[in-house]
Motif scaffolding. Structure first.
Motif, mmCIF file in Angstrom:
data_model
loop_
_atom_site.group_PDB
_atom_site.id
_atom_site.type_symbol
_atom_site.label_atom_id
_atom_site.label_comp_id
_atom_site.label_asym_id
_atom_site.label_seq_id
_atom_site.Cartn_x
_atom_site.Cartn_y
_atom_site.Cartn_z
ATOM 1 N N ASP A 227 93.996 84.240 98.047
ATOM 2 C CA ASP A 227 92.925 84.020 99.298
ATOM 3 C C ASP A 227 93.785 83.892 100.416
ATOM 4 O OD1 ASP A 227 91.094 85.180 97.781
ATOM 5 O OD2 ASP A 227 89.987 83.377 97.565
ATOM 6 N N GLU A 228 94.568 82.896 100.385
ATOM 7 C CA GLU A 228 95.229 82.088 101.458
ATOM 8 C C GLU A 228 96.241 83.322 102.131
ATOM 9 O OE1 GLU A 228 95.072 77.307 100.661
ATOM 10 O OE2 GLU A 228 96.773 78.712 99.528
ATOM 11 N N CYS A 229 96.863 83.792 101.201
ATOM 12 C CA CYS A 229 97.895 84.850 101.695
ATOM 13 C C CYS A 229 97.076 85.927 102.245
ATOM 14 C CB CYS A 229 98.527 85.426 100.322
ATOM 15 S SG CYS A 229 99.825 84.299 99.384
ATOM 16 N N LYS B 111 94.404 85.673 103.912
ATOM 17 C CA LYS B 111 93.783 85.156 105.171
ATOM 18 C C LYS B 111 95.201 85.244 106.142
ATOM 19 C CE LYS B 111 90.368 82.484 103.591
ATOM 20 N NZ LYS B 111 89.721 81.094 103.525
ATOM 21 N N LEU C 96 100.687 79.083 97.656
ATOM 22 C CA LEU C 96 99.612 79.740 98.062
ATOM 23 C C LEU C 96 98.574 80.438 97.399
ATOM 24 C CD1 LEU C 96 100.985 81.325 101.396
ATOM 25 C CD2 LEU C 96 99.941 78.808 101.387
ATOM 26 N N SER D 68 96.881 77.984 106.347
ATOM 27 C CA SER D 68 95.913 77.747 105.496
ATOM 28 C C SER D 68 96.389 76.505 104.248
ATOM 29 C CB SER D 68 95.523 78.956 104.549
ATOM 30 O OG SER D 68 95.084 79.872 105.405
ATOM 31 N N SER D 69 97.635 76.431 104.252
ATOM 32 C CA SER D 69 98.100 75.606 102.996
ATOM 33 C C SER D 69 98.321 74.173 103.733
ATOM 34 C CB SER D 69 99.299 76.057 102.553
ATOM 35 O OG SER D 69 100.223 76.150 103.647
#
Length: 402
Positions: free
Chosen positions: A29-31, A33, A26, A99-100
């Motif tokens: 930013d994804e983390c 979020k 990830l 997100s991923s």
């Protein structure tokens, strides 16, 4: 290492309850979020979110469900509570968006979780120079009701990325708008940065003549009055440790601050217990009309505290504020990889850093200074070196001033 222009760091996650560990990739930013999503869904905070997500391969659904299960177990909820939690789960399942991509998850029974930092899209914690805007917006409070406190071993012993890490500590202190700060393992380089970037603070050091690192107590000049300060040596210390004792005034309230770094490692447990006994004794002997706050990197194990015994009317802040499991370990090598033990068979996690309070006897009905909130800081990696500010998490406490 770099792959297609993207920085990668490896974070090992131990999950004894799940044998099918996954490798998750990830962006930062994804983390973030996912952390924010967990917080929004559970109405908790980022420390709890990171605790659950990191141990569950950043799966929001699983993390939230586990949190609700543990919440129900802890509260001993009956059928009504179970139905409420069930409704919550269904609502959450409808809201959660991972997100991923599915392709980012590789089921190879690995214990590694790769968090990929995209240099173009990653949020960074800038720590270079304190901005003029931050200086101008520095809060000046004379009637303090919420006393914000930080305690942190900043690992000045490790020269690697020391400026970046110390500047990050300064940024945390400013952002938290702390009135009082206890630091340990400060060296001359770190002290110079602290003085340069925190001009609104009086910086008092427990400078050691034996080793090149020491404690430092910072108090906000415009909000708190410094009365006295002294260094009390531990004559039995093999590591140059001492106690930094500072008396301050917050309005008409008197407070003693006791900042220390007790003897390190298991081999010196007996000396550490004797040092703890001495400080506890001092806490009980100080002016009863003053509040006493004692903290630092105490290197304590629970059996050592039990052997020593906590004095009457003295409380452990972490316990008093709820003993939240996700806030327990302040030196946690399962989550923080700044320090590496080559060949170690397991990754230790301990509550080395602690804060104790002895309330004043001025107000019988309610304490003049009372700990009401406890948290951890320094949980996010710094760019570009992808390290944490320290190998210890920082402790934050909010004290209610009557």
């Amino acid at each position: 290492m770099a792959t297609n222009g993207t920085d990668i760091t490896h974070v090992t996650i131990d999950d004894d309850e799940d044998e099918d560990d996954q490798e998750v990739k990830l962006t930062a930013d994804e983390c973030q979020k996912l952390v924010e999503e967990f917080v929004a869904l559970t109405q908790t905070d980022e420390a709890l979110a990171q605790f659950y997500l990191q141990d569950r391969q950043w799966d929001v659904n699983r993390s939230v469900n586990d949190y609700l299960d543990q919440l129900a177990t802890a509260s001993g909820s009956g059928s009504t509570g179970d139905q409420n939690n069930s409704r919550k789960r269904h609502a959450i399942a409808d809201e959660v968006v991972v997100s991923s991509d599915d392709n980012d998850v590789d089921n190879d029974n690995s214990n590694d979780c790769d968090i990929v930092f995209d240099t173009k899209n990653t949020k960074t914690l800038k720590t270079s120079d304190k901005s003029t805007e931050e200086e101008e917006n520095q809060e000046v409070v004379t009637d303090i009701k919420d006393l914000r406190f930080i305690c942190w071993n900043i690992d000045g012993i490790d020269e690697k990325n020391l400026r970046l890490r110390t500047e990050a500590v300064c940024k945390f202190i400013r952002n938290e708008k702390a009135f009082i700060v206890f630091l340990q393992e400060v060296n001359q380089t770190a002290e110079s940065i602290l003085r340069q970037q925190l001009p609104d603070y009086e910086l008092l050091t427990g400078d050691s003549q034996i080793v090149d690192y020491y404690t430092a107590t910072l108090i906000h000049k415009k909000s708190i009055k410094l009365d006295t300060n002294e260094i009390i040596p531990f004559h039995d210390s093999m590591m140059g440790r001492n106690l930094l004792k500072t008396k301050i005034s917050i309005g008409n309230k008197s407070v003693y601050l006791l900042n220390t770094h007790l003897e390190s490692t298991k081999d010196f447990a007996d000396i550490r217990v004797q040092q703890l006994r001495r400080v506890f004794k001092l806490m009980t002997e100080l002016d009863q009309q003053s509040t006493v706050i004692f903290g630092g990197d105490l290197n304590l194990r629970d059996n050592e505290v039990a052997k020593c015994g906590i004095p009457h009317k003295v409380y452990d802040v972490w316990i008093k504020t709820g003993a939240r499991k996700e806030l327990e370990y302040t030196w946690d090598m399962t989550r923080n990889d700044n320090l590496q033990f080559m060949g170690a068979k397991y990754k230790p996690r301990l509550r080395f850093d602690r804060i104790y309070v002895r309330p004043s006897t001025v107000a019988a009905a309610a304490p003049e200074v009372e700990a009401i909130r406890f948290g951890l800081i320094g949980l996010e990696r710094l760019k570009p070196h992808v390290c944490f500010p320290s190998d210890h998490w920082g402790l934050t406490v909010h004290f209610k001033i009557k």
